[in-house]
Design a protein around this motif. Structure first.
Motif, PDB file in Angstrom:
ATOM      1  N   ARG A 141      -2.129   8.537   7.391  1.00 45.55           N
ATOM      2  CA  ARG A 141      -1.701   7.621   6.325  1.00 45.55           C
ATOM      3  C   ARG A 141      -2.056   8.190   4.960  1.00 45.55           C
ATOM      4  O   ARG A 141      -3.165   8.684   4.754  1.00 45.55           O
ATOM      5  CB  ARG A 141      -2.378   6.251   6.496  1.00 45.55           C
ATOM      6  N   GLN A 161      -3.043   7.851   1.179  1.00 42.88           N
ATOM      7  CA  GLN A 161      -3.716   6.836   0.370  1.00 42.88           C
ATOM      8  C   GLN A 161      -3.854   7.323  -1.060  1.00 42.88           C
ATOM      9  O   GLN A 161      -4.147   8.489  -1.299  1.00 42.88           O
ATOM     10  CB  GLN A 161      -5.104   6.546   0.955  1.00 42.88           C
ATOM     11  N   GLN A 162      -3.653   6.400  -1.979  1.00 45.81           N
ATOM     12  CA  GLN A 162      -3.753   6.735  -3.410  1.00 45.81           C
ATOM     13  C   GLN A 162      -5.161   6.434  -3.901  1.00 45.81           C
ATOM     14  O   GLN A 162      -5.634   5.307  -3.780  1.00 45.81           O
ATOM     15  CB  GLN A 162      -2.737   5.904  -4.202  1.00 45.81           C
ATOM     16  N   GLN A 163      -5.841   7.457  -4.447  1.00 42.60           N
ATOM     17  CA  GLN A 163      -7.156   7.256  -5.071  1.00 42.60           C
ATOM     18  C   GLN A 163      -6.969   7.370  -6.578  1.00 42.60           C
ATOM     19  O   GLN A 163      -6.203   8.220  -7.041  1.00 42.60           O
ATOM     20  CB  GLN A 163      -8.140   8.351  -4.652  1.00 42.60           C
ATOM     21  N   ASP A 206       0.812  -1.232   0.000  1.00 41.60           N
ATOM     22  CA  ASP A 206       0.000   0.000   0.000  1.00 41.60           C
ATOM     23  C   ASP A 206       0.839   1.274   0.000  1.00 41.60           C
ATOM     24  O   ASP A 206       0.289   2.376   0.056  1.00 41.60           O
ATOM     25  CB  ASP A 206      -0.906   0.028   1.240  1.00 41.60           C
ATOM     26  N   THR A 253      -5.324  10.188   5.623  1.00 41.79           N
ATOM     27  CA  THR A 253      -6.332   9.816   6.624  1.00 41.79           C
ATOM     28  C   THR A 253      -6.099  10.628   7.896  1.00 41.79           C
ATOM     29  O   THR A 253      -5.023  11.220   8.072  1.00 41.79           O
ATOM     30  CB  THR A 253      -6.235   8.315   6.977  1.00 41.79           C
TER      31      THR A 253
END
Ligand code: BDP
Length: 591
Positions: free
Chosen positions: A155, A157-159, A62, A151
């Motif tokens: 963290r 996060q890749q969208q 991730d 987040t």
């Protein structure tokens, strides 16, 4: 951009294998100059491959940001006096290449090659430390675009708006190669024919020249016999009794371009090509003047373990399965594939629609709390357009000489109905035509941009549409789906009067799930779904092709409609046929 090769004047060393590997969790590698010494790590990684699935570690899979690769490289002693280059066939999605501590190349765009002349930083007979930092981030400035969110607990996060897993790393080969100082830098070949005579127009770019160089070209046939020759950096060669490159019969010639200084050969480069024409006439797609009907698939470079890593054995097996189904073509959904794939297609007469990495330029699919409008400052903006122009230019530069490539596809399912669509796409269609006047240009239309709402299809030569009647619309009701699909295809035909290729149609199917009732997700449903589509296609004059979505099951980001990936494959991810594969084989092998 020429692929490096061994020739009488050039040498090539492959740098694939195991590299030292370090994940930059703290995002400190560039600031701390990790390239300045041996990477402090116990880990190793294989090149070529995606790194994501190689380690039993969710944090690595991730990770959003850089990973670092490193190895030592020996430069052959005999290369003194030559130019020395390093080339990466791809770095997904951004790569920085260091020779010892020096940054020698940077490249954005995960599916096209880049190279650097490193002569000034290395010595023939010596060794150097090759370090490559690879970044998997997708942003508004990348193709494909994406958005990184953070987040509450910090963290990243890749969208992204596309339906395949964001595999990353060094997916293709790494090369060290030598060239002479004065050398062939680029070769462009375009062809047509008059009766039985092939007309081969060529242009040769020379680099590192002093001014007194001469260029000669020779054409060799498939047996290596010389069939034409000429002098000068551009011209037209005539090939008598020409053997055409045909779908199903990929006859290839070679053009040998040579640079001479004072009558002495200094460089020699051999470019293969095929003699063929492509033309749109009315509702027909013609190859060598004959109507061509596309039978095949949208695919993915996707396998268990290696992700998007290129592997010759797995590539070969995929081509064998394509052949087994009776397919004659495929689209490089949704990014340029490894060059070896196109070379194979060239040799075997397989027809290719070559696509850029521009997928997911559409917010209508929903991005959670992401941007609401596609063409806006916070999503597809001028930075995206600049990367898109680069993606098109690099695709054409790399693939222009492949006879298998019969059309450019500059985007998959972008938003084509918002008012920003036409201003965005008009210059891109024009750019593609300017870069290559010999091939049709298309884009692939999404289901909700119906003929009424679509604002850009008239900018292109062919209507290419992805339609999921019976799956995303009229789910499970093939009878209503059949009526609706036929109605829409007739509307496209009436509105544009151009050939239509159904670039995607398919249904998710769990291999081994059976149903007496043709229930969605069963093998019986997938087979009936395809048969319904085929009945409709056969009734529409303008339909000149059918590409099933997808050749094989593939990995995606997890989601409520994705159970361990997309299951629309006609083959499973490990390439076992579902019942639908036999339906296709029967249809495609019989006509
Ligand atoms: C289309 C996309 C393709 C998807 C497919 C699907 O072009 O990438 O995987 O639908 O939903 O929207 O299976």
């Amino acid at each position: 951009m020429l692929k490096p090769q061994n020739s009488p004047t050039r040498e090539l060393v492959n740098l694939d294998g195991l590299y030292r590997f370090k994940v930059d969790f703290e995002r400190s590698g560039l600031a701390e100059k990790w390239q300045a010494g041996p990477l402090r790590t116990e880990m190793e990684v294989a090149v070529p491959s995606s790194y994501n699935d190689l380690f039993p570690d969710k944090a690595i899979r991730d990770h959003v940001g850089y990973v670092w690769y490193q190895r030592d490289v020996q430069v052959p002693r005999g290369w003194a006096g030559q130019r020395i280059h390093v080339r990466l066939d791809s770095a997904t999605h951004e790569g920085k290449v260091f020779v010892n501590e020096v940054l020698v190349a940077e490249h954005q765009g995960g599916y096209t090659p880049f190279a650097s002349d490193i002569t000034d930083h290395v010595t023939a007979g010596g060794t150097f430390r090759l370090t490559i930092a690879v970044n998997n981030e997708l942003t508004q400035a990348s193709i494909p675009p994406g958005v990184i969110t953070v987040t509450k607990d910090g963290r990243r996060q890749q969208q992204y708006m596309h339906d395949f897993y964001n595999y990353a790393g060094l997916h293709r080969s790494i090369w060290l190669y030598s060239t002479p100082v004065a050398r062939v830098e680029d070769v462009t070949v375009t062809t047509d024919y008059t009766g039985t005579v092939g007309n081969v127009s060529y242009s040769i770019d020379v680099a590192g020249a002093r001014g007194e160089e001469t260029v000669t070209v020779r054409v060799l046939d498939a047996e290596g016999r010389q069939v034409a020759e000429s002098e000068g950096r551009e011209g037209v060669l005539r090939v008598a009794d020409v053997s055409l490159w045909q779908p199903g019969a990929g006859y290839l010639y070679s053009l040998v371009a040579e640079v001479h200084q004072n009558g002495e050969l200094v460089d020699s480069y051999r470019q293969s090509f095929g003699v063929r024409t492509v033309e749109i006439r009315g509702k027909q797609f013609l190859i060598n003047g004959q109507p061509f009907y596309f039978k095949g698939f949208g695919m993915h470079e996707d396998h268990a373990g290696i992700g998007k890593g290129h592997n010759q054995a797995l590539m070969l097996n995929d081509f064998q399965l394509l052949d087994w189904t009776g397919a004659n073509s495929f689209r490089t959904t949704h990014y340029p594939y490894a060059e070896e794939v196109l070379e194979y297609a060239d040799r075997h007469g397989i027809v290719v629609i070559d696509e850029t990495g521009a997928v997911g330029l559409n917010t209508v699919f929903g991005f959670g709390a992401g941007p609401k409008s596609t063409y806006s400052d916070d999503y597809v903006n001028e930075d995206t357009a600049a990367s898109h122009r680069q993606a098109i230019a690099e695709l054409v530069a790399r693939d222009k000489n492949h006879p298998s490539v019969v059309m450019w596809c500059i985007a998959n399912e972008p938003n084509a109905s918002d008012e920003g669509a036409r201003p965005y796409f008009e210059p891109l269609a024009a750019l593609t035509r300017k870069l290559d006047a010999t091939r049709p240009v298309g884009y692939v239309n999404v289901g909700f941009d119906t003929p009424e709402k679509d604002t850009i299809t008239d900018l292109f030569d062919v209507v290419m549409i992805n339609r999921y009647y019976g799956w995303y619309h009229h789910h499970g009701d093939l009878s209503s789906a059949e009526t609706a699909l036929e109605k829409e295809l007739l509307e496209w035909e009436a509105k544009h009067g151009k050939p239509i290729i159904i670039t995607e149609y398919g249904a998710d199917t769990i291999a081994g799930l059976h149903s007496l009732y043709e229930t969605p997700w069963s093998e019986e449903f997938q087979a009936a779904f395809l048969e319904m589509n085929h009945r409709v296609f056969d009734r529409i004059e303008a339909v000149v092709g059918e590409h099933v979505w997808n050749f094989a099951d593939f990995q995606t980001a997890t989601g409520v409609i994705r159970v361990d990936g997309n299951k629309k494959g006609v083959f499973t991810r490990d390439r076992r046929p579902k019942a639908a594969a036999h339906i296709l084989r029967k249809r495609w092998s019989s006509n």
